[in-house]
Write an enzyme that holds these catalytic residues in place. Structure first.
Site, mmCIF file in Angstrom:
data_model
loop_
_atom_site.group_PDB
_atom_site.id
_atom_site.type_symbol
_atom_site.label_atom_id
_atom_site.label_comp_id
_atom_site.label_asym_id
_atom_site.label_seq_id
_atom_site.Cartn_x
_atom_site.Cartn_y
_atom_site.Cartn_z
ATOM 1 N N GLU A 85 0.803 -1.221 0.000
ATOM 2 C CA GLU A 85 0.000 0.000 0.000
ATOM 3 C C GLU A 85 0.840 1.277 0.000
ATOM 4 O OE1 GLU A 85 -3.095 0.547 -0.306
ATOM 5 O OE2 GLU A 85 -4.115 -1.336 0.068
ATOM 6 N N SER B 218 -26.074 -33.089 50.997
ATOM 7 C CA SER B 218 -25.086 -33.516 51.999
ATOM 8 C C SER B 218 -23.749 -32.804 51.876
ATOM 9 C CB SER B 218 -24.857 -35.028 51.871
ATOM 10 O OG SER B 218 -26.029 -35.742 52.201
#
Length: 672
Positions: free
Chosen positions: A81, A341
């Site tokens: 680019e 329990s």
């Protein structure tokens, strides 16, 4: 078509001959906002993405730094680019001259001559590229940007704002959406595709136009090969890599905990959690497998934590985060349920801590009426006299209730609260039923409790933010020796059929009506909690903690690490004696004694260490009425052998009982 080119050339020429005017023009530029709303994201302890949320307009915009992006991609991007990006001041004269010449020769724009800085200027303003006025504005903003930011900051703006198709902005969101990976781990083929996409993000979307995306990618690869950046082998291999017409869902791990974290810190865009992504992924898969194929609507929740530092390592709120009949959106780690329990280790631990029992103490398991409360064992059988160790390993109900009666149920709740839990008591007044699950707790509450036991009896500040201020100072739930005894007993608890795994202390539980199946366990480092049941709390016929949740617990430990961490050896103060060699009051719990005319304090025993708060006092023998004194001051007068008083305060206290004949008994206790 080329009108803007001539005007642009004229502007550049004018600027070249009027340098001072150009400087003033650039310096007077009003820059657009450089900050933009980004996705809120949550990362694990190593910085890996757990979950992200779209911004208000529905876009995925994941923040990223230059250092978090694959260097090869950055090289490819700049070379393709803007190869002179590191050297120009925002406008590349050579590229601009080339673009003007090509436009004059061809009668149309062939290449734009835009630098990466100019592209950033366009992205910041969402401006046009086709009209000369828009191009001139980009040049001005680009020149101004170069005066205010360094090259990495400009590059970072591009990496965060470039469009990649649909609602995806920024290279990080694109990398996850198209390749399901962070941008630091791109292949050359993937990097080339991400270089090509922003030029025409909609027409080149790989999920919609894979052929067009492939052609654009290959064009990038060929150009970079011609420029000498990529060798023959790399380009050949990259061009053979197919562009798949898929778009991945961005990571959404630990979604329930993520929602909690965002709610807790709504102003933060980045949340760094203590979770471990590989373990979180493994447990989410385990949860899904555990309920797959079931037709009874059973869901699951799991938590894994490090009980040495309190860091939560994984949290699964349900088997699937979805809007379905299975309650997938509900965070079941926070659902208040009956623990069955699973509180028994705390009951026995408090009994050890306060000198009421020892693992080798004999205790009776027979039909008992506790002032109108007559519990039964789960199987309806009674085993007579047995050791406390065996009673806990087989989760017998009668011994647990007997010890709770001796402790006082409010002391059991105090122990839970000291562990960091928030027990919910129906009606507000605890009774003996709390021993067998008559109280509401969450999975997170129970993980806190078992973390404390695994941590030598000291409460752990369970948390998912490493930087969070501790919720409380370290405090003792039970003493070190008591915690070790519990771990030693639970290490030898009977395993469910076909379940492997040693070195793990664990306890299961099933709530009344088979509504909740639990399994909690710990080794020398980690604590794991598993809950299974229906989200609406209705019964699951035949569901037991040992059959349903325990196998998942051991599978979870297998996913933490290949070998469990060994539980520490007993602390030096641990009493290791057989029953016959124990002090007389520890040889047999609740043994009947010959009545005398002299009153005796049955509870608390002399030398006991108790929690400050409500204090239960019990007397044997003597003749009513009884007067109780605390540190010489009268605190109660009663005809009953048991009374609750407000504890006289932290520290040493002397308790005295005087009967109707003036005879007395005394006990020295410590309140903490």
């Amino acid at each position: 078509m080329t009108r803007w080119v001539f005007i642009l050339a004229l502007a550049l020429w004018a600027g070249a001959i009027a340098r001072d005017g150009l400087d003033r023009w650039v310096d007077a530029t009003v820059l657009p906002p450089l900050q933009v709303a980004v996705s809120t994201e949550l990362r694990d302890r190593n910085g890996h993405l757990l979950r992200a949320y779209t911004v208000a307009d529905g876009r995925w915009r994941l923040p990223v730094t230059v250092e978090e992006v694959d260097p090869t991609y950055l090289q490819m991007l700049i070379r393709y680019e803007d190869k002179r990006f590191d050297h120009h001041n925002g406008v590349d004269p050579l590229a601009m001259t080339r673009a003007i010449g090509q436009a004059l020769w061809n009668g149309k724009v062939v290449s734009g001559g835009s630098t990466l800085t100019m592209q950033v200027a366009r992205l910041l303003e969402d401006g046009s590229t086709g009209r000369w006025s828009g191009k001139l504005r980009q040049i001005r903003v680009a020149l101004a940007l170069e005066r205010h930011l360094n090259k990495d900051e400009i590059l970072a703006l591009y990496l965060n704002r470039a469009p990649f198709g649909g609602n995806i902005e920024g290279v990080r969101a694109a990398s996850y959406a198209y390749f399901d990976r962070p941008p630091r781990r791109l292949t050359p083929a993937q990097a080339a595709l991400l270089v090509a996409l922003p030029q025409s993000p909609e027409t080149r979307r790989p999920d919609r136009a894979p052929d067009t995306a492939t052609a654009a990618r290959d064009m990038v690869l060929q150009r970079l090969h011609s420029d000498g950046l990529l060798d023959d082998a790399t380009v050949t291999a990259a061009m053979r890599d197919p562009v798949r017409p898929t778009r991945h869902i961005l990571p959404a791990f630990a979604p329930h905990l993520a929602d909690r974290a965002v709610t807790e810190r709504p102003d933060s865009n980045r949340h760094d959690l203590t979770l471990h992504l590989p373990l979180q992924v493994a447990l989410e898969r385990l949860a899904a497998d555990a309920v797959a194929g079931r037709s009874d609507g059973v869901q699951i929740a799991m938590i894994v934590a490090d009980h040495q530092n309190g860091h939560m390592l994984a949290s699964v709120g349900s088997a699937a985060y979805s809007a379905d009949a299975g309650g997938g959106f509900i965070d079941l780690t926070q659902a208040v349920r009956s623990p069955g329990s699973t509180l028994k280790p705390l009951i026995y631990g408090l009994g050890f801590d306060r000198g009421l029992i020892h693992p080798e103490t004999l205790i009776a398991d027979r039909a008992t009426d506790f002032d109108g409360y007559a519990p039964q064992n789960f199987d309806g059988l009674y085993r007579g006299e047995l050791r406390v160790r065996t009673a806990l390993q087989h989760s017998l109900n009668i011994p647990a209730v007997a010890i709770t009666q001796a402790l006082g149920p409010h002391h059991l709740l105090a122990g839970l609260r000291h562990a960091g839990a928030d027990p919910q008591v129906p009606g507000g007044a605890p009774g003996l039923a709390v021993a067998l699950g008559g109280v509401g707790v969450t999975l997170e509450d129970l993980v806190r409790l078992y973390a404390a036991i695994g941590n030598g009896g000291t409460a752990v500040d369970l948390r998912w933010y490493d930087d969070a201020t501790p919720g409380f100072a370290p405090r003792s739930v039970i003493n070190r020796a008591a915690a070790w005894h519990i771990a030693d007993i639970l290490l030898d608890a009977p395993r469910p059929p076909n379940v492997q795994g040693t070195g793990i202390a664990f306890k299961t539980g099933t709530s009344y009506g088979h509504r909740d199946a639990w399994a909690l366990g710990f080794d020398g480092r980690h604590v794991v909690g598993v809950w299974m049941g229906r989200p609406d709390g209705t019964p699951v016929p035949g569901a037991f903690g040992g059959d349903l949740a325990a196998p998942v617990l051991f599978d979870a430990f297998a996913r933490i690490k290949p070998q469990v961490d060994q539980i520490s050896p007993p602390p030096h103060e641990t009493l290791m004696l057989p029953t016959a060699q124990l002090p007389r009051h520890l040889q047999q719990f609740g043994a009947a004694e010959v009545a005398t005319n002299t009153p005796r304090i049955a509870f608390p025993p002399d030398g006991a260490v108790l929690e400050d708060g409500l204090l239960t006092l019990k007397v044997r023998d003597g003749r009513a009425p009884y007067v109780w004194l605390a540190n010489g001051q009268p605190v109660a007068r009663t005809h009953r052998t048991q009374v609750d008083i407000d504890a006289p305060g932290v520290g040493f206290s002397s308790l005295t009982v005087i009967d109707a004949d003036g005879q007395s008994a005394r006990a020295q206790v410590t309140l903490r």
